[in-house]
Motif scaffolding. Sequence first.
Motif, PDB file in Angstrom:
ATOM      1  N   UNK A 113       0.706  18.752   4.829  1.00 41.06           N
ATOM      2  CA  UNK A 113       2.056  18.241   5.086  1.00 41.06           C
ATOM      3  C   UNK A 113       2.743  19.075   6.161  1.00 41.06           C
ATOM      4  N   UNK A 114       2.589  20.392   6.095  1.00 36.92           N
ATOM      5  CA  UNK A 114       3.171  21.277   7.115  1.00 36.92           C
ATOM      6  C   UNK A 114       2.582  20.975   8.487  1.00 36.92           C
ATOM      7  N   UNK A 115       1.267  20.828   8.548  1.00 44.02           N
ATOM      8  CA  UNK A 115       0.585  20.596   9.819  1.00 44.02           C
ATOM      9  C   UNK A 115       0.990  19.261  10.442  1.00 44.02           C
ATOM     10  N   UNK A 116       1.112  18.220   9.607  1.00 44.15           N
ATOM     11  CA  UNK A 116       1.400  16.875  10.109  1.00 44.15           C
ATOM     12  C   UNK A 116       2.894  16.621  10.284  1.00 44.15           C
TER      13      UNK A 116
ATOM     14  N   UNK B 233      -1.136   8.844   5.506  1.00 48.00           N
ATOM     15  CA  UNK B 233      -2.143   7.801   5.260  1.00 48.00           C
ATOM     16  C   UNK B 233      -1.668   6.454   5.776  1.00 48.00           C
ATOM     17  N   UNK B 234      -0.385   6.150   5.570  1.00 51.39           N
ATOM     18  CA  UNK B 234       0.153   4.866   6.038  1.00 51.39           C
ATOM     19  C   UNK B 234       0.136   4.784   7.556  1.00 51.39           C
ATOM     20  N   UNK B 235       0.470   5.873   8.220  1.00 49.80           N
ATOM     21  CA  UNK B 235       0.578   5.862   9.677  1.00 49.80           C
ATOM     22  C   UNK B 235      -0.766   5.981  10.373  1.00 49.80           C
ATOM     23  N   UNK B 236      -1.694   6.753   9.796  1.00 46.23           N
ATOM     24  CA  UNK B 236      -2.921   7.085  10.513  1.00 46.23           C
ATOM     25  C   UNK B 236      -4.221   6.719   9.781  1.00 46.23           C
ATOM     26  N   UNK B 237      -4.131   6.463   8.477  1.00 44.49           N
ATOM     27  CA  UNK B 237      -5.324   6.098   7.730  1.00 44.49           C
ATOM     28  C   UNK B 237      -6.016   7.308   7.104  1.00 44.49           C
ATOM     29  N   UNK B 238      -6.978   7.030   6.221  1.00 41.91           N
ATOM     30  CA  UNK B 238      -7.660   8.091   5.481  1.00 41.91           C
ATOM     31  C   UNK B 238      -8.592   8.924   6.359  1.00 41.91           C
ATOM     32  N   UNK B 239      -9.194   8.323   7.390  1.00 40.78           N
ATOM     33  CA  UNK B 239     -10.107   9.104   8.239  1.00 40.78           C
ATOM     34  C   UNK B 239      -9.350  10.228   8.950  1.00 40.78           C
ATOM     35  N   UNK B 240      -8.179   9.910   9.477  1.00 36.33           N
ATOM     36  CA  UNK B 240      -7.346  10.930  10.114  1.00 36.33           C
ATOM     37  C   UNK B 240      -6.982  12.014   9.110  1.00 36.33           C
ATOM     38  N   UNK B 241      -6.615  11.601   7.891  1.00 37.64           N
ATOM     39  CA  UNK B 241      -6.241  12.570   6.864  1.00 37.64           C
ATOM     40  C   UNK B 241      -7.411  13.497   6.539  1.00 37.64           C
ATOM     41  N   UNK B 242      -8.628  12.953   6.401  1.00 32.27           N
ATOM     42  CA  UNK B 242      -9.789  13.793   6.072  1.00 32.27           C
ATOM     43  C   UNK B 242     -10.110  14.765   7.211  1.00 32.27           C
ATOM     44  N   UNK B 243      -9.922  14.328   8.451  1.00 31.87           N
ATOM     45  CA  UNK B 243     -10.143  15.236   9.582  1.00 31.87           C
ATOM     46  C   UNK B 243      -9.122  16.374   9.569  1.00 31.87           C
ATOM     47  N   UNK B 244      -7.870  16.043   9.268  1.00 30.69           N
ATOM     48  CA  UNK B 244      -6.829  17.058   9.186  1.00 30.69           C
ATOM     49  C   UNK B 244      -7.098  17.998   8.010  1.00 30.69           C
TER      50      UNK B 244
END
Length: 240
Positions: free
Chosen positions: A73-76, A84-95
């Motif tokens: 949350x701090x990083x994003x 997840x809504x804005x970028x999807x789960x793949x972006x979240x897993x990379x982050x």
Amino acid sequence: GRGRERARARGYRGGVRASIEVEDAMHPFADVNDGPKNLILIGGRGCGKSSVCRRIQAFDKRFKTFVLDDLIVYEAGMSIPAIVEAHGWRYFRDLEYKVCQKAASAFDGWTLIDAGGGVVVDLDENGNEMYSERKVEALKANGGKVVFLDRDIEYLCRRIAGDSNRPDLSATASFTEIMERRHPWYSRAADFIIDGGRSADDNERPLMKKKRIASRVLRWYYDVVGEDPPPLDGWFDLDV
């Protein structure tokens, strides 16, 4: 003993995700050091990782606790549902992978990491969940020891019901199906597995109290890393 072990547990409930407060000079992303004594707790949503981490740090002040979801949350700069809504789960897993790397190398050991439920998960080219070797390796890169807090799926379902801070994991698969798929991945990643039981009324697998879980994790940790517990009486030896 050393290496992989399993502990049967009794009596646990509770666990509110703790936020972290870090001074600028001690920010987890400010410095990179090698350390052999990190401790990482993994498990499904609602298993109680945060609550157990708080008890571990309360006993042994040498630990610095990081909650991976809070660092994400701090990083994003936005909440997890918003990510997840804005970028999807793949972006979240990379982050999440980047945060695993940073948290594991933030200090010279004694880092206690409260990992998210999907830390053992990545997505394949078709968007299906797969075991995340990169994230597990990142957490273990500096000698990190991974503990899996194993909970019955029905218990997890009760714990997370109605929690708006946890986005849906899939549009097609149920939470039960996802947890059944992930269970062997948690076990694969773990150096130590705690069986947290099913319910307080279950004679075969009664719930384990949070203090006992934390105590058994610490006993195992001190043994495998060759460290002594802090010079305090009572809590650690009680193990109840």
